[in-house]
Design an enzyme around this catalytic site. Structure first.
Site, mmCIF file in Angstrom:
data_model
loop_
_atom_site.group_PDB
_atom_site.id
_atom_site.type_symbol
_atom_site.label_atom_id
_atom_site.label_comp_id
_atom_site.label_asym_id
_atom_site.label_seq_id
_atom_site.Cartn_x
_atom_site.Cartn_y
_atom_site.Cartn_z
ATOM 1 N N SER A 111 -41.502 16.770 49.646
ATOM 2 C CA SER A 111 -40.822 16.119 50.817
ATOM 3 C C SER A 111 -39.818 17.370 51.046
ATOM 4 C CB SER A 111 -39.770 15.621 50.541
ATOM 5 O OG SER A 111 -38.617 15.180 51.518
ATOM 6 N N TYR A 158 -33.290 14.611 43.534
ATOM 7 C CA TYR A 158 -34.269 14.776 44.684
ATOM 8 C C TYR A 158 -34.906 15.785 45.646
ATOM 9 C CZ TYR A 158 -37.602 12.750 47.742
ATOM 10 O OH TYR A 158 -38.600 12.283 49.104
HETATM 11 N N1 LIG Z 1 -41.131 7.858 52.845
HETATM 12 C C1 LIG Z 1 -40.587 9.056 53.069
HETATM 13 O O1 LIG Z 1 -40.382 9.201 54.047
HETATM 14 C C2 LIG Z 1 -40.843 10.302 51.984
HETATM 15 C C3 LIG Z 1 -40.939 11.191 52.786
HETATM 16 C C4 LIG Z 1 -40.792 12.754 51.580
HETATM 17 C C5 LIG Z 1 -41.249 12.335 50.649
HETATM 18 N N2 LIG Z 1 -41.882 10.677 50.180
HETATM 19 C C6 LIG Z 1 -42.766 10.827 48.897
HETATM 20 O O2 LIG Z 1 -43.399 9.846 49.237
HETATM 21 C C7 LIG Z 1 -43.819 9.107 47.777
HETATM 22 C C8 LIG Z 1 -44.033 7.552 47.828
HETATM 23 O O3 LIG Z 1 -42.904 7.201 48.667
HETATM 24 P P1 LIG Z 1 -42.645 5.601 50.280
HETATM 25 O O4 LIG Z 1 -42.211 6.556 50.996
HETATM 26 O O5 LIG Z 1 -44.515 5.403 50.334
HETATM 27 O O6 LIG Z 1 -41.958 5.010 49.160
HETATM 28 P P2 LIG Z 1 -42.470 3.731 48.818
HETATM 29 O O7 LIG Z 1 -41.197 2.952 48.137
HETATM 30 O O8 LIG Z 1 -43.209 2.789 50.032
HETATM 31 O O9 LIG Z 1 -43.611 3.574 47.537
HETATM 32 C C9 LIG Z 1 -43.895 4.742 46.256
HETATM 33 C C10 LIG Z 1 -44.298 3.804 45.574
HETATM 34 O O10 LIG Z 1 -44.115 4.337 43.812
HETATM 35 C C11 LIG Z 1 -43.426 3.113 43.285
HETATM 36 N N3 LIG Z 1 -42.422 3.427 41.756
HETATM 37 C C12 LIG Z 1 -42.091 3.874 42.086
HETATM 38 N N4 LIG Z 1 -41.375 4.454 40.308
HETATM 39 C C13 LIG Z 1 -42.872 4.719 39.634
HETATM 40 C C14 LIG Z 1 -42.920 4.809 38.829
HETATM 41 N N5 LIG Z 1 -41.252 5.057 37.854
HETATM 42 N N6 LIG Z 1 -43.932 5.022 38.448
HETATM 43 C C15 LIG Z 1 -45.032 4.531 39.099
HETATM 44 N N7 LIG Z 1 -44.671 4.003 39.957
HETATM 45 C C16 LIG Z 1 -43.499 3.676 41.178
HETATM 46 C C17 LIG Z 1 -43.270 2.281 43.790
HETATM 47 O O11 LIG Z 1 -42.798 1.032 43.320
HETATM 48 C C18 LIG Z 1 -44.089 2.119 44.818
HETATM 49 O O12 LIG Z 1 -44.566 1.096 45.062
HETATM 50 C C19 LIG Z 1 -42.347 9.504 47.004
HETATM 51 O O13 LIG Z 1 -42.586 10.625 46.113
HETATM 52 C C20 LIG Z 1 -41.536 9.905 48.052
HETATM 53 O O14 LIG Z 1 -40.698 10.626 47.335
HETATM 54 C C21 LIG Z 1 -41.602 9.543 50.919
#
Ligand SMILES: NC(=O)c1ccc[n+]([C@@H]2O[C@H](COP(=O)([O-])OP(=O)(O)OC[C@H]3O[C@@H](n4cnc5c(N)ncnc54)[C@H](O)[C@@H]3O)[C@@H](O)[C@H]2O)c1
Length: 274
Positions: free
Chosen positions: A151, A164
Site C-alpha cells: 500500500s 497497517y
Molecule cells: N482498497 C484499497 O484502497 C487498498 C489500498 C492499498 C492496499 N490494499 C490491500 O489490498 C488487499 C485487498 O484489499 P481489498 O481492498 O480488496 O479489501 P476487501 O475487504 O474487499 O477484500 C479483502 C479480502 O481478504 C480477505 N481476508 C482478510 N483477512 C483474511 C485472512 N486472514 N485470511 C484470508 N482471507 C482474508 C477478506 O475476507 C476479503 O474477502 C489488502 O491486502 C489491502 O490491504 C487495498
C-alpha cells in the site's frame, strides 16, 4: 491466453481486489486456487471463474493460521499439478491512533500483512526448488512469479495506520530480500502498492459499516467520507481505482514480458504520490 498452463494461488480472493486478480489470471488461462477467510465468497469466485470457462479450486481459511500455508501450496500441487504464480493479497485495516492502538491490533496487522505472506512463501520454497531443478536438468527455464500486495501507507505512512503501514512496509522487505534469494530458481518477486481502490475496505464509513470477522473479533471496514473526497481531489486521475484496474497492475508482473523484472514495487494509485 498469456498464462495458459500456469497454476496460481491468490489469497483473499473471495472479494475485492483479490477476486479481480483471480478472475483476471483465470481469464488468461491460469488455473487458480482461491482462498478467503470467508468460505461463501471464496466459493462465489470459484463459480464465477468456472462459469466463464476457467478452472479454479477453493482453499478457504485464515492465512494467519500457522498450518494454512502448507495447505494452500499443497492445494495447487495436488489439484492442478504445479505452482507458478503466488499472489499475497489477503488483508484488512484495523486502524487507530498510536495511543489507542493495542498490542492485539499491532500483531494482527503484522500477522496478516507480513507473517502470512512469509509463511506461504516459505512453504512454497521446496516445491519451487524441486521444479526449477527438474526444468534445469531437462534443459529449459520456466519463470515463476510472486506478487505481494502492499500500500501507499507502507511506502509513505498514513496517520492512524501505524500497524497497517508497518505490516505493508514489512512485506516490501520480504519482496526485496526474496527477489535476491529466489533468482536462482527463476522466480520474479515483486510488489504492487495500491492507492485508493474502491472495495469493501474503502467504502464510506457510516452507520451501516461492513464488519469483517477476523477470528473472534469484528473489525469495522471503511474510510471517513471526507477523507475519501480529499483523496479523490489529490489523485491526478481524479477518482479511486476499480478492483479490475488494481488486478491489471498485478497481472503486469505475471506475464512473460516481465520475466526480467524482479525486486520492484509498482505504484497503482492513479498517479498519486506523496
Ligand atoms: N482498497 C484499497 O484502497 C487498498 C489500498 C492499498 C492496499 N490494499 C490491500 O489490498 C488487499 C485487498 O484489499 P481489498 O481492498 O480488496 O479489501 P476487501 O475487504 O474487499 O477484500 C479483502 C479480502 O481478504 C480477505 N481476508 C482478510 N483477512 C483474511 C485472512 N486472514 N485470511 C484470508 N482471507 C482474508 C477478506 O475476507 C476479503 O474477502 C489488502 O491486502 C489491502 O490491504 C487495498
Amino acid at each position: 491466453m498469456k498464462l495458459a498452463g500456469k497454476v496460481a494461488i491468490v489469497s483473499g480472493s473471495g472479494r475485492g481486489i483479490g477476486a479481480a486478480i483471480a478472475t483476471k489470471l483465470a481469464s488468461e488461462g491460469a488455473r487458480v486456487v482461491v482462498n478467503d477467510i470467508d468460505e461463501g465468497p471464496a466459493g462465489e469466485t470459484v463459480r464465477a471463474i468456472e462459469a466463464a470457462g476457467g478452472a479454479a479450486a477453493a482453499c478457504p481459511g485464515d492465512v494467519t493460521e500457522p498450518a494454512f500455508a502448507e495447505r494452500f501450496v499443497n492445494t495447487a500441487l495436488e489439484r492442478f499439478g504445479g505452482l507458478d504464480i503466488i499472489v499475497n493479497n489477503a488483508g484488512y485495516a484495523w486502524d487507530a491512533v498510536i495511543q489507542k492502538m493495542t498490542d492485539e491490533q499491532w500483531y494482527a496487522m503484522l500477522d496478516v500483512h507480513a507473517t502470512a505472506p512469509f509463511r506461504i512463501l516459505r512453504a512454497a520454497t521446496e516445491p519451487l526448488r524441486r521444479l526449477a531443478k527438474q526444468e534445469k536438468d531437462a534443459g529449459h527455464v520456466v519463470s515463476r512469479k510472486v506478487v505481494n500486495v502492499t500500500s501507499i501507507a507502507g511506502l509513505y505512512g498514513n496517520a492512524g495506520q501505524v500497524a497497517y503501514a508497518a505490516g505493508k512496509a514489512a512485506v516490501i522487505g520480504v519482496t526485496r530480500a526474496l527477489a535476491k534469494e529466489w533468482g536462482r530458481y527463476n522466480v520474479n518477486v515483486n510488489a504492487v502498492a495500491f492507492g485508493y481502490i474502491r472495495t469493501r475496505m474503502t467504502q464510506p464509513m457510516g452507520a451501516e459499516a461492513a464488519v469483517a470477522h477476523v477470528g473472534a473479533r469484528e473489525v469495522k471496514m471503511g474510510v471517513q467520507p471526507d477523507m475519501l473526497a480529499f483523496m479523490e481531489r489529490m489523485i491526478p486521475l481524479g477518482r479511486g481505482g476499480t478492483p479490475e484496474e488494481a488486478a491489471g497492475a498485478v497481472y503486469l508482473f505475471c506475464i512473460p514480458e516481465a520475466d526480467y523484472v524482479s525486486g520492484q514495487v509498482l505504484l497503482a494509485s492513479g498517479g498519486f504520490v506523496m
